[in-house]
Design a protein around this motif. Structure first.
Motif, PDB file in Angstrom:
ATOM      1  N   ARG A 104      -4.701  -3.825  -1.541  1.00 39.24           N
ATOM      2  CA  ARG A 104      -3.377  -3.483  -1.014  1.00 39.24           C
ATOM      3  C   ARG A 104      -2.634  -2.552  -1.965  1.00 39.24           C
ATOM      4  O   ARG A 104      -2.099  -1.544  -1.541  1.00 39.24           O
ATOM      5  CB  ARG A 104      -2.544  -4.744  -0.776  1.00 39.24           C
ATOM      6  CG  ARG A 104      -3.100  -5.688   0.273  1.00 39.24           C
ATOM      7  CD  ARG A 104      -3.301  -5.032   1.613  1.00 39.24           C
ATOM      8  NE  ARG A 104      -2.062  -4.564   2.218  1.00 39.24           N
ATOM      9  CZ  ARG A 104      -1.254  -5.319   2.955  1.00 39.24           C
ATOM     10  NH1 ARG A 104      -1.554  -6.576   3.177  1.00 39.24           N
ATOM     11  NH2 ARG A 104      -0.157  -4.811   3.474  1.00 39.24           N
ATOM     12  N   GLU A 107       0.808  -1.215   0.000  1.00 41.02           N
ATOM     13  CA  GLU A 107       0.000   0.000   0.000  1.00 41.02           C
ATOM     14  C   GLU A 107       0.840   1.264   0.000  1.00 41.02           C
ATOM     15  O   GLU A 107       0.339   2.336  -0.303  1.00 41.02           O
ATOM     16  CB  GLU A 107      -0.959  -0.005   1.193  1.00 41.02           C
ATOM     17  CG  GLU A 107      -0.299  -0.013   2.563  1.00 41.02           C
ATOM     18  CD  GLU A 107      -0.091  -1.421   3.096  1.00 41.02           C
ATOM     19  OE1 GLU A 107      -0.071  -2.361   2.276  1.00 41.02           O
ATOM     20  OE2 GLU A 107       0.039  -1.585   4.327  1.00 41.02           O
ATOM     21  N   GLY A 146      -3.471   1.085  -2.006  1.00 40.16           N
ATOM     22  CA  GLY A 146      -3.072   1.950  -0.907  1.00 40.16           C
ATOM     23  C   GLY A 146      -3.696   1.603   0.430  1.00 40.16           C
ATOM     24  O   GLY A 146      -3.533   2.337   1.393  1.00 40.16           O
ATOM     25  N   THR A 159      -7.926  -3.362   4.536  1.00 39.44           N
ATOM     26  CA  THR A 159      -8.368  -4.375   3.571  1.00 39.44           C
ATOM     27  C   THR A 159      -9.312  -5.379   4.231  1.00 39.44           C
ATOM     28  O   THR A 159     -10.347  -5.741   3.659  1.00 39.44           O
ATOM     29  CB  THR A 159      -7.143  -5.110   2.989  1.00 39.44           C
ATOM     30  OG1 THR A 159      -6.262  -4.141   2.438  1.00 39.44           O
ATOM     31  CG2 THR A 159      -7.561  -6.094   1.918  1.00 39.44           C
ATOM     32  N   ALA A 173      -8.795   4.815   0.271  1.00 38.41           N
ATOM     33  CA  ALA A 173      -7.794   4.091   1.061  1.00 38.41           C
ATOM     34  C   ALA A 173      -6.651   5.010   1.463  1.00 38.41           C
ATOM     35  O   ALA A 173      -6.036   4.830   2.502  1.00 38.41           O
ATOM     36  CB  ALA A 173      -7.266   2.898   0.271  1.00 38.41           C
ATOM     37  N   ARG A 174      -6.374   6.016   0.625  1.00 37.28           N
ATOM     38  CA  ARG A 174      -5.255   6.912   0.934  1.00 37.28           C
ATOM     39  C   ARG A 174      -5.741   8.200   1.587  1.00 37.28           C
ATOM     40  O   ARG A 174      -4.977   9.157   1.733  1.00 37.28           O
ATOM     41  CB  ARG A 174      -4.481   7.225  -0.339  1.00 37.28           C
ATOM     42  CG  ARG A 174      -3.785   6.002  -0.951  1.00 37.28           C
ATOM     43  CD  ARG A 174      -3.042   6.353  -2.220  1.00 37.28           C
ATOM     44  NE  ARG A 174      -2.232   5.235  -2.692  1.00 37.28           N
ATOM     45  CZ  ARG A 174      -2.502   4.538  -3.796  1.00 37.28           C
ATOM     46  NH1 ARG A 174      -3.560   4.825  -4.525  1.00 37.28           N
ATOM     47  NH2 ARG A 174      -1.720   3.543  -4.164  1.00 37.28           N
TER      48      ARG A 174
END
Lengths: 345, 543
Positions: free
Chosen positions: B448, A80, B451, B457, A109-110
C-alpha cells in the motif's frame, strides 16, 4: 519552506481507548525525526497514521504541504496516494518475488515505465550493496540482507519522506550498530526526510536531528538529542533516557534536601517545595563528599556498577574495574550542581 | 469523506452475502411459519422422530469412528500411518449417494448381493440395510472423515507438555489420557458432532436410497415427496424446512453455549509433534480397524460400483456374468440426460469453485484484516450456512425465485449456482481466513505505501501468497459441487439436470448398470481434479 510532515492534534482511538491523544509535531525537509518511547506509547500508531495505514479519529496530517488527513474537512487520502515509503519491522519482503522485483514494486504499482524503473532499481540495490543479489529469491537472504532489500525498496522510488518502524529491532547487536551507521550515511546522501520509530534511546540519540518522546499516547517532551540528554523535564523522561538516579528531595534556595538529611547543591531558580533530583551514574564523583556504604558491586565490562546506600537513599554510580572496591565498605561521593537536574513533574 | 476501497469491498460483500444467505433463510421463515399447518404436520407422524434419530445416531457414531481414527492416526505407532491417513479421507470424495446405492445392492434384504451369497451357501439372509439401521450405518461411514479431520487437527495442536506434566505429577498413561487428553479433545469433538448433526439433519440421498424402501421417512425425503406430488405442496414443504432450520439453529446455539462456558487455550497456533504411544502387538489390531473402515466406507462400495458398471447385470452367478463397456456406451450415447448433466455439472463446478475462491478471498480478507462491525457482519453471514441444511437453503432459493420476474433464473443452472454459493461459502471463507492469518499484515502494508491500491495489493501480494490454499479450495469446491444432491434435487428442471440428479433419476428408473457407469465416470472426474491439485502442490513446493 513547507514542512515535510506536519501533524496537528492527531487522535487515534481503539474503541474507548485513545492510543494517540492530541499529538502534534513537524518534520522539516531532510530532517530525521525519531518517535521514541516504551511499547504501547502510541509511536507506531502515530507512524502508521502518517502512512495512512491507521485511520485517525481526529486531527490533521499534511505531507509536503498537502493535506492527507483532516478529520474536520473529511479528507482521508489512502496510503498508496500519500507519496511516501516505509521500512517495516518485519521487513515485509514479498517471498514470491525476487530481490529486484521487490525493489521495483513501487514503480510497477504506480505504472512507471520499465526503462525508468530498471536503472533506479539497480542504483538502489547498489547503494545497499545488494547489486549482486538482484535475481535471487528474496526468501534466500539472511535477516540483515532482507533488511537491506527493504531499505532499497524504500529509497528506490525517491520519495521525499521515508517512514521507519523499528527497522533494526530484529537484527543482532553487532549488525544493528553497522546498519545504524549505513542508515545515517544513506539519509545524508539522499536527503529525504525520515520519521523513525524506536524504543532504543541509543538509536534515537545517534540517528536523530530531533526526538519526540512519547508516553501513553501523548508527547512527553521533544527536542534535539543533546537537549533531551542534558535536560529531561519529567521523571518519566529522565528514567527512560537513562538517568538512573531519581531521588525525592525538598528544593529550596539552590539546595536539595534528601530523605537522609543530606544537602546537595543544585542550579535551580524555580519555586521551593517537594520535587526530585536526577543525575546520571556517570556524574557521581567518588572519593570525596559524604559517606555511603557500598551495598553491591556489579561487574559490567568496561566499568563497575556500584549501589551506594546512605540511610534511606540509594545511589547508582560507576567506577573503574581496577578500583578494588568491595561490598560493605564505606566510600565518599558527591555530585556537581551542574550535573543535577531538578524535576518537578 | 470519500469511502475507502476497503469500505466499498465490505459493503459489496454484505449486500452479496445478505442476498445469497439471508434472503433464502428469510423466505423459508416467512413461507413456513404457519402454526396450524406446523401442528398438523407434527402430529401423528414419525418423520420428526425419524429425522432426529438419524441425526443423533449418525453424528454420535460418526464422531466415535472419527475420534477413534484420529487417536489411532495421530497418537499411536500405527504401521503405515502415512499411507492410511489419505485413504481415510477418501470417503469425502465419493458422493454419499453412490455409497448408499452400492450398499443397497450389497445389503438389500432380498436382492442384496451379500444376502444372495449367504442364501446360496447357508440358506439365510445375512444383512438388511433397508431402514433406519442401514441409513445410520452408511451415513456414519460417509461422514466419519469430518470428525476425524477436526479431532486429529485438535490433537496435533495440543501441547504435549500438558500430558507430560500430568505424567510427571504421578498420573499413569491411562489416567493422564482420561483426565487430560480426553477433556481437551472435547471442544473439537463437540464441534464435529454439531457439524455432522446439521449436515445429516438435511441429508437426502442416503435416506432416499436406503430409508424409503424400508419405510423410514425423514424430513428431507418428505420435502422431496411433497414437491414431486401434483400439485406440488410448497407450503407444507416450507413448513418442514422451518422445522429443520429450527432444530439445526438450536444445535448450533447449544454448541456455542457449551463452548463459551469453558475456555480451552490448548490451541496456540504452534505446530507440535504429538508423542506417539507404542501399542505393541495391539497396533496390528488398530491397523485392522482402520483398514476395515476404509474397506466398508470406500473400497467395497467403489469396487461394487465398478463391477456393476462392467457386468451385464447384477448377479452372483459367475456363469451368467459377462463384462463389456455397453453401459458406458448407453449412458454416453443413448441416455439423453447424461451429456447435458455432465456439461451442466462441469460448468457449475467450475463457476461455483471460481466464484467461491474470489468471494472467500475478499470475505476472508475483510474478516481477518478489518475487524470492525462490518467485518463481523460479513463473518456471520459467510458462516451462517453452516447452520442451514442445504435442502432448507434450496427450499428458500426455490421459494424466492419461483415467481420472481425481476431475476428470472428459475429453471436455469443459475438457480443451482445461487444455492451452491451460499452452501460452500463457509468452507471457503474459513480456509482463506486461516491462510490470511498466517500472512504478516505488513506484507500488504508495504504494498500500500509503495503506491498499490487495495485491489492491486490483493491481486499482486495476497493472491500469489495464498495460492496453495486457493487451489485447494477451488478443487474441493469443484468436487463437492459434482456430488451435491440435497439442494440440486429440489432446484433442477429438465433443462438444468446435473450429474447427481441424473444418477438419482437412473436409480428411480431402475437402470442400475447405467447408473453405475455414470457413477464411475463422476468418480473419474473427481480423482482427475484431485490429482491435478496434488501435482500443483508438488510444483509449488519445488518452486
Amino acid at each position: 519552506m513547507t514542512d515535510a510532515v506536519r501533524v496537528e492534534e492527531l487522535v487515534v482511538t481503539y474503541g474507548p481507548v485513545a492510543a494517540v491523544d492530541r499529538v502534534s509535531f513537524q518534520v522539516r525537509e531532510a530532517e530525521h525525526l525519531t518517535l521514541l518511547g516504551p511499547s504501547g506509547c502510541g509511536k507506531t500508531t502515530t507512524l502508521r497514521a502518517v502512512a495512512g495505514l491507521e485511520r485517525p479519529s481526529g486531527g490533521r496530517i499534511a505531507i509536503g504541504g498537502a493535506s492527507v488527513f483532516d478529520g474536520a474537512r473529511r479528507i482521508d487520502v489512502p496510503p498508496e496516494a500519500r507519496g511516501l515509503s516505509m521500512v517495516f519491522q518485519s521487513y515485509a519482503i514479498w517471498p514470491h518475488m525476487s530481490v529486484a522485483e521487490n525493489v521495483a514494486f513501487p514503480f510497477r504499482a504506480r505504472g512507471v515505465a520499465n526503462s525508468v524503473a530498471r536503472p533506479a532499481v539497480a542504483r538502489a540495490l547498489a547503494l545497499v550493496d545488494l547489486a549482486a543479489y538482484a535475481d535471487r529469491s528474496a526468501t534466500m537472504l539472511s535477516g540483515g540482507q532482507q533488511q537491506r532489500v527493504a531499505l532499497a525498496r524504500a529509497i528506490a522510488f525517491g520519495t521525499r519522506l521515508v517512514l521507519f518502524d523499528e527497522p533494526l529491532s530484529n537484527l543482532d547487536a553487532q549488525l544493528r550498530l553497522q546498519m545504524r551507521e549505513e542508515l545515517a550515511d544513506l539519509r545524508r546522501r539522499l536527503g529525504f526526510a525520515a520519521i523513525y520509530v524506536t524504543h532504543d534511546q541509543d538509536e534515537a540519540f545517534s540517528l536523530s536531528d530531533r526526538i519526540v518522546l512519547m508516553r501513553g499516547g501523548r508527547i512527553e517532551q521533544q527536542g534535539t538529542p543533546s537537549d533531551l540528554h542534558a535536560a529531561p523535564r519529567t521523571r518519566f523522561a529522565a528514567a527512560f533516557l537513562g538517568v538512573r538516579n531519581i531521588i525525592d528531595a525538598d528544593i529550596a534556595h539552590g539546595h536539595a534536601t534528601l530523605a537522609n538529611g543530606l544537602l546537595l547543591p543544585v542550579r535551580d531558580d524555580g519555586p521551593p517545595g517537594p520535587a526530585a533530583i536526577a543525575f546520571r551514574p556517570g556524574a557521581v564523583v567518588l572519593g570525596r563528599g559524604t559517606p555511603a556504604t557500598i551495598e553491591r558491586v556489579l561487574f559490567a565490562g568496561d566499568q563497575l556498577q556500584l549501589l551506594l546506600r546512605a540511610g534511606p537513599v540509594d545511589v547508582i554510580a560507576y567506577a573503574r574495574p581496577q578500583s578494588g572496591l568491595e561490598e560493605g565498605t564505606t566510600i565518599m561521593w558527591h555530585v556537581a550542581a551542574g550535573d543535577c537536574r531538578v524535576l518537578r513533574e | 469523506m470519500k469511502p475507502r476501497a476497503e469500505t466499498l469491498l465490505t459493503g459489496a460483500l454484505l449486500l452479496l452475502l445478505g442476498w445469497l444467505v439471508m434472503v433464502p433463510a428469510a423466505s423459508v421463515l416467512v413461507s413456513g411459519a404457519d402454526v396450524t399447518a406446523l401442528r398438523r404436520l407434527l402430529s401423528g407422524t414419525a418423520i420428526l422422530t425419524n429425522t432426529l434419530l438419524m441425526g443423533a445416531a449418525t453424528s454420535l457414531s460418526a464422531v466415535a469412528i472419527g475420534a477413534a481414527l484420529a487417536l489411532v492416526m495421530a497418537r499411536t505407532d500405527l504401521p503405515g500411518r502415512g499411507m492410511l491417513e489419505p485413504l481415510t479421507l477418501l470417503p469425502l470424495y465419493v458422493t454419499p449417494l453412490l455409497t448408499a446405492i452400492a450398499w443397497s445392492w450389497l445389503g438389500s434384504p432380498r436382492g442384496g448381493l451379500v444376502n444372495l451369497v449367504t442364501q446360496r451357501l447357508a440358506g439365510f439372509s445375512l444383512i438388511d440395510l433397508h431402514g433406519a439401521a442401514g441409513v445410520v450405518f452408511v451415513a456414519s461411514l460417509a461422514y466419519a472423515p469430518v470428525p476425524f479431520l477436526l479431532i486429529a487437527a485438535g490433537l496435533r495442536a495440543m501441547d504435549p507438555s500438558l500430558e507430560d506434566s500430568a505424567r510427571v505429577h504421578g498420573a499413569s498413561l491411562r489416567f493422564a489420557f482420561a483426565h487430560v487428553t480426553l477433556p481437551l479433545m472435547l471442544p473439537s469433538a463437540l464441534g464435529a458432532l454439531v457439524l455432522v448433526f446439521v449436515q445429516t439433519m438435511g441429508l437426502f440421498s442416503i435416506p432416499a436410497v436406503l430409508g424409503v424402501p424400508g419405510g423410514f421417512t425423514v424430513i428431507a425425503t418428505e420435502i422431496y415427496r411433497l414437491l414431486n406430488t401434483y400439485p406440488p405442496r410448497l407450503g407444507q414443504a416450507a413448513a418442514w424446512g422451518l422445522v429443520l432450520l429450527a432444530i439445526t439453529l438450536l444445535a448450533v446455539l447449544l454448541q456455542n453455549r457449551l463452548l463459551a462456558k469453558r475456555s480451552f487455550v490448548t490451541i496456540t497456533g504452534k505446530a507440535f509433534r504429538p508423542r506417539l504411544i507404542a501399542m505393541g502387538r495391539a497396533r496390528w489390531l488398530l491397523a485392522g480397524f482402520v483398514w476395515l473402515y476404509i474397506g466398508l466406507a470406500v473400497a467395497l462400495p467403489v469396487a461394487t460400483l465398478i463391477w456393476a458398471s462392467l457386468v451385464n447385470f447384477l448377479t452372483i452367478d459367475p456363469a451368467l456374468m459377462a463384462f463389456d463397456l455397453r453401459h458406458f456406451a448407453y449412458v454416453l450415447f443413448t441416455y439423453p440426460k447424461a451429456l447435458m448433466a455432465a456439461r451442466n455439472s462441469l460448468l457449475l463446478g467450475v463457476v461455483t469453485a471460481s466464484l467461491i475462491v474470489a468471494l472467500s478471498l475478499g470475505a476472508g480478507w475483510v474478516v481477518v484484516r478489518r475487524r470492525n462491525l462490518g467485518a463481523t457482519a460479513v463473518e456471520y453471514l459467510a458462516m451462517a450456512p453452516l447452520a442451514i441444511p442445504s435442502i432448507v437453503l434450496a427450499l428458500g432459493v426455490l421459494w424466492t425465485y419461483a415467481g420472481l420476474d425481476l431475476l428470472p433464473i428459475y429453471g436455469t443452472v443459475a438457480i443451482l449456482l445461487v444455492a451452491y454459493l451460499a452452501h460452500f461459502m463457509p468452507f471457503g471463507v474459513r480456509a482463506l481466513s486461516g491462510a490470511l492469518r498466517q500472512l504478516h499484515p505488513e506484507l500488504e502494508d508495504a504494498a500500500r505505501v509503495s503506491g498499490a491500491g487495495l485491489l492491486h495489493t490483493l491481486r499482486r501480494v495476497v493472491w500469489p501468497l495464498t495460492r496453495p490454499t486457493l487451489a485447494a479450495v477451488w478443487t474441493l469446491v469443484f468436487v463437492l459441487t459434482l456430488q451435491e444432491v440435497s439442494a440440486s434435487i429440489l432446484l433442477y428442471t429438465s433443462r438444468s439436470v446435473v450429474l447427481s440428479v441424473a444418477m438419482f433419476d437412473l436409480w428411480e428408473a431402475g437402470t442400475l448398470n447405467g447408473l453405475a457407469a455414470l457413477g464411475v465416470m463422476q468418480l473419474a472426474i473427481t480423482f482427475a481434479a484431485l490429482s491435478l491439485l496434488a501435482r500443483f502442490r508438488q510444483r509449488g513446493v519445488a518452486a
